[in-house]
Design a protein around this motif. Sequence first.
Motif, short mmCIF file in Angstrom:
data_model
loop_
_atom_site.label_atom_id
_atom_site.label_comp_id
_atom_site.label_asym_id
_atom_site.label_seq_id
_atom_site.Cartn_x
_atom_site.Cartn_y
_atom_site.Cartn_z
N ASN A 47 0.86 -1.18 0.00
CA ASN A 47 0.00 0.00 0.00
C ASN A 47 0.89 1.22 0.00
OD1 ASN A 47 -2.56 -1.36 0.25
ND2 ASN A 47 -1.97 -1.83 2.34
N MET A 48 0.49 2.23 -0.78
CA MET A 48 1.26 3.47 -0.84
C MET A 48 0.32 4.65 -0.66
SD MET A 48 3.87 4.90 -3.77
CE MET A 48 2.65 5.13 -5.05
N GLN A 49 0.74 5.57 0.19
CA GLN A 49 0.01 6.81 0.39
C GLN A 49 0.97 7.96 0.14
OE1 GLN A 49 -1.66 6.93 4.33
NE2 GLN A 49 -2.62 4.93 4.13
N ILE A 50 0.47 9.02 -0.46
CA ILE A 50 1.28 10.21 -0.72
C ILE A 50 0.49 11.41 -0.25
CG2 ILE A 50 2.44 11.62 -2.45
CD1 ILE A 50 2.53 9.08 -4.23
N GLY A 51 1.14 12.28 0.51
CA GLY A 51 0.45 13.49 0.96
C GLY A 51 1.38 14.43 1.70
N PRO A 52 0.87 15.62 1.99
CA PRO A 52 1.67 16.60 2.72
C PRO A 52 1.67 16.29 4.22
CG PRO A 52 -0.48 17.51 2.25
CD PRO A 52 -0.43 16.16 1.59
N THR A 53 2.77 16.62 4.87
CA THR A 53 2.83 16.48 6.32
C THR A 53 2.49 17.82 6.96
OG1 THR A 53 5.15 17.12 6.59
CG2 THR A 53 4.70 14.79 6.09
N ASP A 54 2.27 17.81 8.25
CA ASP A 54 1.97 19.06 8.95
C ASP A 54 3.21 19.93 9.14
OD1 ASP A 54 3.23 17.52 10.86
OD2 ASP A 54 1.62 17.64 12.33
N GLN A 55 4.37 19.43 8.69
CA GLN A 55 5.61 20.22 8.81
C GLN A 55 6.13 20.69 7.46
OE1 GLN A 55 8.48 18.31 11.34
NE2 GLN A 55 7.04 18.24 13.06
N GLY A 56 5.27 20.61 6.42
CA GLY A 56 5.63 21.16 5.13
C GLY A 56 6.43 20.26 4.22
N PHE A 57 6.44 18.98 4.50
CA PHE A 57 7.12 18.02 3.64
C PHE A 57 6.07 17.22 2.87
CE2 PHE A 57 10.27 18.81 6.90
CZ PHE A 57 11.43 18.93 6.17
N VAL A 58 6.53 16.51 1.85
CA VAL A 58 5.68 15.56 1.14
C VAL A 58 6.14 14.18 1.59
CG1 VAL A 58 5.03 14.63 -1.11
CG2 VAL A 58 5.37 17.10 -0.83
N ARG A 59 5.19 13.38 2.05
CA ARG A 59 5.53 12.04 2.52
C ARG A 59 4.99 10.99 1.56
NH1 ARG A 59 4.87 10.77 8.61
NH2 ARG A 59 6.85 11.86 8.50
N ILE A 60 5.87 10.07 1.20
CA ILE A 60 5.47 8.84 0.53
C ILE A 60 5.57 7.76 1.60
CG2 ILE A 60 5.99 7.17 -1.27
CD1 ILE A 60 7.26 9.46 -2.87
N PHE A 61 4.45 7.13 1.88
CA PHE A 61 4.38 6.13 2.94
C PHE A 61 4.03 4.79 2.30
CE2 PHE A 61 2.21 3.74 6.27
CZ PHE A 61 3.06 3.93 7.34
N ILE A 62 4.91 3.81 2.47
CA ILE A 62 4.71 2.49 1.90
C ILE A 62 4.62 1.47 3.03
CG2 ILE A 62 5.68 0.69 0.41
CD1 ILE A 62 7.05 3.01 -1.13
N GLU A 63 3.60 0.61 2.93
CA GLU A 63 3.43 -0.47 3.90
C GLU A 63 3.35 -1.77 3.11
OE1 GLU A 63 1.71 -3.62 5.81
OE2 GLU A 63 0.39 -2.49 4.49
N ALA A 64 4.20 -2.72 3.48
CA ALA A 64 4.20 -4.02 2.81
C ALA A 64 4.74 -5.08 3.76
CB ALA A 64 5.07 -3.97 1.55
N GLY A 65 4.04 -6.17 3.84
CA GLY A 65 4.51 -7.30 4.63
C GLY A 65 4.84 -6.96 6.07
N GLY A 66 4.08 -6.07 6.67
CA GLY A 66 4.33 -5.70 8.06
C GLY A 66 5.39 -4.62 8.25
N PHE A 67 6.00 -4.18 7.17
CA PHE A 67 6.99 -3.12 7.24
C PHE A 67 6.37 -1.80 6.81
CE2 PHE A 67 9.66 -6.87 6.72
CZ PHE A 67 10.61 -6.66 7.72
N GLU A 68 6.75 -0.73 7.47
CA GLU A 68 6.29 0.61 7.10
C GLU A 68 7.51 1.45 6.75
OE1 GLU A 68 4.13 2.03 10.49
OE2 GLU A 68 2.38 0.80 10.02
N VAL A 69 7.44 2.13 5.60
CA VAL A 69 8.55 2.95 5.15
C VAL A 69 8.03 4.36 4.86
CG1 VAL A 69 10.40 3.22 3.46
CG2 VAL A 69 9.63 0.93 4.10
N PRO A 70 8.23 5.29 5.81
CA PRO A 70 7.85 6.68 5.55
C PRO A 70 9.06 7.42 4.96
CG PRO A 70 8.36 6.40 7.88
CD PRO A 70 8.56 5.06 7.21
#
Length: 62
Positions: A12-35
């Motif tokens: 699963n991949m999510q892309i969006g702005p953070t509350d600190q002015g960055f763009v985050r790509i967040f990937i979750e796969a097989g129990g691992f999370e990669v922000p």
Amino acid sequence: MGINTERDMEANMQIGPTDQGFVRIFIEAGGFEVPMDFSPEEAEEIAEEIRAAAQTAAQMKK
């Protein structure tokens, strides 16, 4: 292992702005999370690379 190596894995991949002015790509796969956080400028460069890769891939399908 490389870009052309196929995998039978769901992610699963999510892309969006953070509350600190960055763009985050967040990937979750097989129990691992990669922000991954990027400055807006870095995110624009990544978007350009994705567009260029999409154009190249589309040309290969013709």
